[in-house]
Design a protein around this motif. Structure first.
Motif: not given
Ligand code: MN
Length: 426
Positions: A95, A25, A91-92, A5
């Protein structure tokens, strides 16, 4: 697990205004009230808030082991308890879902109507149930300035200061999100030259420009956290305004430290920026001399290059920047603070908040409190509306901002904006 991310080349199909604190980001975590009066956990890209509870119900996190209701809560504590591996997976995945080339949600207008909100449709809440709050005193410049004013200019730092991160246990019941006004506190103060205290509104109301980090469940009672592992237990950071009534503080603080001069309010920015998102902005912390004891000895870059600013907005709407400083000036790092906090076996829980202490830089325009900026009320600070301040007045609004910038990526914290209301008449 790679921090995919953080790739600076990523762009989102959601619009991100220039100089936004919230590019793809960042992906911070927060809690908000939706237009339908529902509380949910969410994230933010540009000026859109994203309902993670709804995304999860629609199946977008199906490949990550999460309980069904993990985001349908009014605090992030349970999610934080899931640990660093889960934070990274989520989070990834966020993203990936919002990257320009990803069509999954981008082509599904019906789902977008359910999960996307504009910022003016929502109301940010406190992101965590804060069990315990500790405040440190870890800026050497700040501790030196205060020591010069209150003690001995030639021995401003007490003998312990260079050997351990000094701190005290604060009060979590009065930590409030940006936007919640703060009422000037009443209390006892000792007027200059008097031998008896008087009661009334604090006359020396001040802010403290700080950052705070939020922990996950880290240790069992009796077990210290090793300094090399300390960062694994830090979920993320917020801006922190540790409101202070200097006249109450001065009269009450000896011998046990801060009490009513501090615990009437502390304000935070509502989005928690993860330590993972700050990874590209690592820098070395100031050289420590004397070398700390082994349990506080750290390796590598343990500080972060975070630009900080505090402004004052007066009733006419004009705004003056009072100070610009940087988180990297902190003498003691977050890892050292957490290692020291637990070296006696003190237990840290998910959602605990640890404040840095006032962050002052080396020059007078980088001091993090009115106490220092006005040098204990001996200097007038000019404002854009033509008035001056030594300390804060009723109806002043204090605004704190913070961001990192590198390789064309800006990761920010948004702001804390807090208006001061007159004291209650008691
Ligand atoms: Mn403080």
């Amino acid at each position: 697990m790679p921090l995919k991310a953080n790739d600076p080349s990523l762009t989102s199909w959601l619009p991100v205004p220039e100089n936004s604190d919230f590019p793809i980001q960042n992906i911070p975590f927060g809690v908000f009230l939706t237009r339908d009066d529902i509380i949910t956990i969410g994230t933010r890209i540009g000026d859109h808030a994203i309902d993670l509870g709804a995304l999860h119900q629609l199946g977008y996190f199906r490949d990550i082991p999460l309980t069904d209701d993990i985001f349908l809560q009014d605090t992030l504590n349970d999610f934080i308890s899931d640990g660093k591996k889960t934070w990274r997976l989520v989070r990834n995945r966020i993203s990936e879902l919002f990257q320009k080339n990803n069509q999954e949600l981008q082509k599904n207008q019906e789902h977008q109507k359910i999960v996307l909100f504009t910022m003016d449709e929502i109301e940010m809440q406190l992101p965590v149930q804060i069990g315990d709050y500790t405040d440190f005193y870890s800026s050497k410049e700040h501790a030196t300035n205060v020591g010069k004013m209150f003690r001995d200019p030639d021995n401003a730092l007490l003998p312990n200061w260079l050997h351990l991160p000094v701190g005290y246990h604060g009060r979590s019941s009065t930590i409030i999100p940006s936007g919640t006004p703060v009422r000037r506190p009443n209390g006892q103060t000792l007027p200059k030259g008097a031998d008896k205290p008087v009661f009334g509104p604090s006359r020396l109301l001040d802010f403290e420009l700080e950052m705070a980090f939020i922990t996950t469940d880290a240790n069992a009672l009796g077990e210290p956290i090793k300094i090399d592992e300390a960062e694994d237990y830090i979920f993320g950071l917020v801006l922190f305004n540790d409101w202070s009534a200097r006249d109450l503080q001065k009269w009450e603080y000896v011998p046990l430290g801060p009490f009513l001069g501090k615990n009437f309010a502390s304000s935070i920015s509502p989005w928690i920026v993860t330590l993972d998102a700050l990874e590209p902005f690592r820098v070395a912390s100031p050289k420590q001399d004397p070398h700390p004891l082994p349990y506080l000895a750290q390796k590598g870059k343990k500080s972060f290059d975070i630009h900080l600013e505090v402004d004052i907005r007066t009733e006419d709407g004009s705004q003056t920047t009072l100070s610009r400083t940087n988180f990297k000036y902190m003498y003691w790092t977050m890892a050292q603070q957490l290692a020291h906090h637990t070296i006696n076996g003190c237990k840290v829980n998910s959602g605990d908040m640890l404040g840095s202490g006032t962050i002052s830089g080396p020059t007078p325009d980088s001091y993090g409190s009115m106490l220092e900026l006005s040098w204990q009320g001996t200097k007038e600070i000019p404002l854009a509306d033509g008035t001056t301040r030594k300390f804060l007045k009723d109806h002043d609004t204090v605004v704190m901002k913070g961001y990192c910038s590198r390789d064309g990526v800006r990761i920010g914290f948004g702001e804390i904006s807090t208006k001061i209301l007159p004291a209650l008449e008691l």
